[in-house]
Motif scaffolding. Sequence first.
Motif, PDB file in Angstrom:
ATOM      1  N   PHE A 151      13.205  -6.073   3.259  1.00 43.60           N
ATOM      2  CA  PHE A 151      13.704  -7.211   4.021  1.00 43.60           C
ATOM      3  C   PHE A 151      12.924  -8.486   3.695  1.00 43.60           C
ATOM      4  O   PHE A 151      13.509  -9.564   3.515  1.00 43.60           O
ATOM      5  N   VAL A 152      11.592  -8.379   3.631  1.00 44.67           N
ATOM      6  CA  VAL A 152      10.763  -9.565   3.405  1.00 44.67           C
ATOM      7  C   VAL A 152      10.920 -10.062   1.971  1.00 44.67           C
ATOM      8  O   VAL A 152      11.027 -11.274   1.735  1.00 44.67           O
ATOM      9  N   PHE A 153      10.946  -9.151   1.005  1.00 46.08           N
ATOM     10  CA  PHE A 153      11.131  -9.603  -0.377  1.00 46.08           C
ATOM     11  C   PHE A 153      12.521 -10.197  -0.580  1.00 46.08           C
ATOM     12  O   PHE A 153      12.680 -11.164  -1.341  1.00 46.08           O
ATOM     13  N   THR A 154      13.525  -9.655   0.088  1.00 50.43           N
ATOM     14  CA  THR A 154      14.876 -10.205  -0.029  1.00 50.43           C
ATOM     15  C   THR A 154      14.918 -11.661   0.428  1.00 50.43           C
ATOM     16  O   THR A 154      15.681 -12.469  -0.125  1.00 50.43           O
TER      17      THR A 154
ATOM     18  N   MET B  83      17.301 -15.492 -13.950  1.00 50.64           N
ATOM     19  CA  MET B  83      16.501 -15.236 -12.757  1.00 50.64           C
ATOM     20  C   MET B  83      16.650 -13.837 -12.163  1.00 50.64           C
ATOM     21  O   MET B  83      15.666 -13.287 -11.642  1.00 50.64           O
ATOM     22  N   PRO B  84      17.833 -13.184 -12.203  1.00 51.34           N
ATOM     23  CA  PRO B  84      17.891 -11.811 -11.667  1.00 51.34           C
ATOM     24  C   PRO B  84      16.912 -10.857 -12.348  1.00 51.34           C
ATOM     25  O   PRO B  84      16.325  -9.994 -11.684  1.00 51.34           O
ATOM     26  N   PHE B  85      16.697 -11.020 -13.642  1.00 52.25           N
ATOM     27  CA  PHE B  85      15.752 -10.162 -14.359  1.00 52.25           C
ATOM     28  C   PHE B  85      14.313 -10.488 -13.958  1.00 52.25           C
ATOM     29  O   PHE B  85      13.483  -9.594 -13.799  1.00 52.25           O
ATOM     30  N   VAL B  86      14.039 -11.788 -13.778  1.00 51.87           N
ATOM     31  CA  VAL B  86      12.707 -12.197 -13.335  1.00 51.87           C
ATOM     32  C   VAL B  86      12.418 -11.651 -11.937  1.00 51.87           C
ATOM     33  O   VAL B  86      11.338 -11.108 -11.672  1.00 51.87           O
ATOM     34  N   MET B  87      13.389 -11.766 -11.051  1.00 53.69           N
ATOM     35  CA  MET B  87      13.188 -11.304  -9.675  1.00 53.69           C
ATOM     36  C   MET B  87      13.033  -9.790  -9.604  1.00 53.69           C
ATOM     37  O   MET B  87      12.259  -9.276  -8.802  1.00 53.69           O
ATOM     38  N   ARG B  88      13.767  -9.068 -10.444  1.00 56.87           N
ATOM     39  CA  ARG B  88      13.641  -7.604 -10.449  1.00 56.87           C
ATOM     40  C   ARG B  88      12.246  -7.194 -10.908  1.00 56.87           C
ATOM     41  O   ARG B  88      11.627  -6.294 -10.341  1.00 56.87           O
TER      42      ARG B  88
ATOM     43  N   TRP C  76       9.546  -9.039 -10.661  1.00 51.83           N
ATOM     44  CA  TRP C  76       8.633  -9.445  -9.584  1.00 51.83           C
ATOM     45  C   TRP C  76       8.654  -8.419  -8.454  1.00 51.83           C
ATOM     46  O   TRP C  76       7.606  -8.082  -7.887  1.00 51.83           O
ATOM     47  N   MET C  77       9.828  -7.905  -8.131  1.00 53.04           N
ATOM     48  CA  MET C  77       9.934  -6.926  -7.060  1.00 53.04           C
ATOM     49  C   MET C  77       9.142  -5.660  -7.392  1.00 53.04           C
ATOM     50  O   MET C  77       8.369  -5.152  -6.572  1.00 53.04           O
ATOM     51  N   TYR C  78       9.296  -5.158  -8.624  1.00 46.49           N
ATOM     52  CA  TYR C  78       8.597  -3.938  -9.008  1.00 46.49           C
ATOM     53  C   TYR C  78       7.084  -4.137  -9.080  1.00 46.49           C
ATOM     54  O   TYR C  78       6.316  -3.183  -8.901  1.00 46.49           O
ATOM     55  N   ALA C  79       6.648  -5.374  -9.339  1.00 47.35           N
ATOM     56  CA  ALA C  79       5.220  -5.656  -9.445  1.00 47.35           C
ATOM     57  C   ALA C  79       4.583  -5.997  -8.103  1.00 47.35           C
ATOM     58  O   ALA C  79       3.360  -6.189  -8.044  1.00 47.35           O
TER      59      ALA C  79
ATOM     60  N   ALA D  91       4.407 -12.717  -3.073  1.00 45.79           N
ATOM     61  CA  ALA D  91       5.402 -11.810  -2.498  1.00 45.79           C
ATOM     62  C   ALA D  91       4.726 -10.603  -1.866  1.00 45.79           C
ATOM     63  O   ALA D  91       5.078 -10.177  -0.755  1.00 45.79           O
ATOM     64  N   ALA D  92       3.730 -10.032  -2.558  1.00 45.09           N
ATOM     65  CA  ALA D  92       3.009  -8.883  -2.024  1.00 45.09           C
ATOM     66  C   ALA D  92       2.222  -9.261  -0.779  1.00 45.09           C
ATOM     67  O   ALA D  92       2.149  -8.493   0.195  1.00 45.09           O
ATOM     68  N   LEU D  93       1.615 -10.448  -0.771  1.00 45.77           N
ATOM     69  CA  LEU D  93       0.826 -10.881   0.385  1.00 45.77           C
ATOM     70  C   LEU D  93       1.675 -10.985   1.642  1.00 45.77           C
ATOM     71  O   LEU D  93       1.281 -10.481   2.713  1.00 45.77           O
ATOM     72  N   TYR D  94       2.846 -11.622   1.539  1.00 52.54           N
ATOM     73  CA  TYR D  94       3.669 -11.810   2.726  1.00 52.54           C
ATOM     74  C   TYR D  94       4.256 -10.480   3.208  1.00 52.54           C
ATOM     75  O   TYR D  94       4.377 -10.260   4.418  1.00 52.54           O
ATOM     76  N   MET D  95       4.589  -9.589   2.279  1.00 49.32           N
ATOM     77  CA  MET D  95       5.055  -8.260   2.689  1.00 49.32           C
ATOM     78  C   MET D  95       3.952  -7.491   3.411  1.00 49.32           C
ATOM     79  O   MET D  95       4.188  -6.877   4.460  1.00 49.32           O
ATOM     80  N   ASP D  96       2.752  -7.501   2.841  1.00 55.98           N
ATOM     81  CA  ASP D  96       1.661  -6.740   3.447  1.00 55.98           C
ATOM     82  C   ASP D  96       1.255  -7.303   4.806  1.00 55.98           C
ATOM     83  O   ASP D  96       0.918  -6.546   5.731  1.00 55.98           O
ATOM     84  N   LEU D  97       1.271  -8.627   4.942  1.00 50.84           N
ATOM     85  CA  LEU D  97       0.952  -9.209   6.245  1.00 50.84           C
ATOM     86  C   LEU D  97       2.000  -8.833   7.290  1.00 50.84           C
ATOM     87  O   LEU D  97       1.664  -8.572   8.451  1.00 50.84           O
ATOM     88  N   MET D  98       3.273  -8.802   6.886  1.00 55.17           N
ATOM     89  CA  MET D  98       4.311  -8.401   7.830  1.00 55.17           C
ATOM     90  C   MET D  98       4.185  -6.917   8.182  1.00 55.17           C
ATOM     91  O   MET D  98       4.371  -6.522   9.344  1.00 55.17           O
ATOM     92  N   ARG D  99       3.849  -6.098   7.203  1.00 56.72           N
ATOM     93  CA  ARG D  99       3.625  -4.667   7.484  1.00 56.72           C
ATOM     94  C   ARG D  99       2.448  -4.476   8.424  1.00 56.72           C
ATOM     95  O   ARG D  99       2.501  -3.656   9.348  1.00 56.72           O
ATOM     96  N   PHE D 100       1.383  -5.222   8.194  1.00 53.97           N
ATOM     97  CA  PHE D 100       0.209  -5.147   9.062  1.00 53.97           C
ATOM     98  C   PHE D 100       0.562  -5.543  10.489  1.00 53.97           C
ATOM     99  O   PHE D 100       0.072  -4.946  11.461  1.00 53.97           O
ATOM    100  N   ALA D 101       1.427  -6.556  10.636  1.00 58.21           N
ATOM    101  CA  ALA D 101       1.820  -7.011  11.970  1.00 58.21           C
ATOM    102  C   ALA D 101       2.690  -5.991  12.691  1.00 58.21           C
ATOM    103  O   ALA D 101       2.554  -5.811  13.912  1.00 58.21           O
ATOM    104  N   LEU D 102       3.574  -5.314  11.955  1.00 58.39           N
ATOM    105  CA  LEU D 102       4.601  -4.482  12.584  1.00 58.39           C
ATOM    106  C   LEU D 102       4.256  -3.001  12.687  1.00 58.39           C
ATOM    107  O   LEU D 102       4.636  -2.344  13.656  1.00 58.39           O
ATOM    108  N   ILE D 103       3.582  -2.468  11.682  1.00 65.14           N
ATOM    109  CA  ILE D 103       3.438  -1.012  11.561  1.00 65.14           C
ATOM    110  C   ILE D 103       2.071  -0.583  12.073  1.00 65.14           C
ATOM    111  O   ILE D 103       1.032  -1.012  11.566  1.00 65.14           O
ATOM    112  N   GLU D 104       2.081   0.313  13.042  1.00 64.36           N
ATOM    113  CA  GLU D 104       0.845   0.733  13.693  1.00 64.36           C
ATOM    114  C   GLU D 104      -0.107   1.427  12.728  1.00 64.36           C
ATOM    115  O   GLU D 104      -1.321   1.252  12.807  1.00 64.36           O
TER     116      GLU D 104
END
Length: 292
Positions: free
Chosen positions: A100-103, A202-207, A209-212, A239-252
């Motif tokens: 969701f966050v990467f999307t 850009m779709p190839f670049v974003m893909r 980026w997502m895997y990395a 991208a990884a930073l914002y995902m991890d911060l959201m996971r830290f906020a939400l997931i116990e």
Amino acid sequence: MSETLTPAQLAAKHGLSVSGARPSVPAYVRQLWDRRHFILAFSSAKLAAQYSQARLGQLWQVATPLLNAAVYFMIFGLILGAGRGMPKDVYIPFLVTGVFVFTFTQSSVMSGVRAISGNLGLVRALHFPRAALPLSFCLQQLQQLLYSMIVLFLVVVGFGSYPDLSWALILPVLALQFCFNSGLAMILARAGAHTPDLAQLMPFVMRTWMYASGVMFSIPVFLADKPQWIANVLQWNPAALYMDLMRFALIEGYGAENLPDHVWAVAGGWAVLVALGGFLFFWQAEEKYGRG
């Protein structure tokens, strides 16, 4: 014999100015603020029209990332074992949050790269600060994420992570990510205005980026046998930073030990650097958009 004046001298003599000339940065910011209602209305209209031809309509705003998460769980979670090191009640919310966050970033980038080239009729017909377009598209994607987060909350709670004080971190995380996305969208809007083929690349670049970025797996776990600097580089990408911060906020069960050092400072630095840099980069070409 009368002196022949150049076009520039004639314009100055009669008080004329260049149509569409680039204003100063403060004046440009004021113009954007004056058109804040247009930006909001334009983003809301785009959001409403996005799935207007589909039978399920706005439900696709939630269904699309959720179906992506289901596919990634089947391939990466069940078949490839990407969730190793995490219990299932942590991995599934981990995966869904990441998707969701990467999307949010992915959609902002893809809409930003077409913000000018895909709206040339509007750009040529009306006079307004062109940055309103990539900003409105990013705002559209933020609204879509907020709808999607209703489902994300249900998934997280369904796997045992209940609301607590850490959920208050959601707002600053989204604010930082929105600033970063907006700056990146403005950079790509200028690039896409002059190089339309960029939208095909850009779709190839974003893909890539997502895997990395660790959407489907934990970067420290999967790179445990690699040099530490590789994991650091991947974890410090925005991208990884914002995902991890959201996971830290939400997931116990997703604690601070999963975050890189100085995570808030780095996340804030990315947001400020890209937002300001992207804004100035876009502003410099203001008078060229829609011409040629």
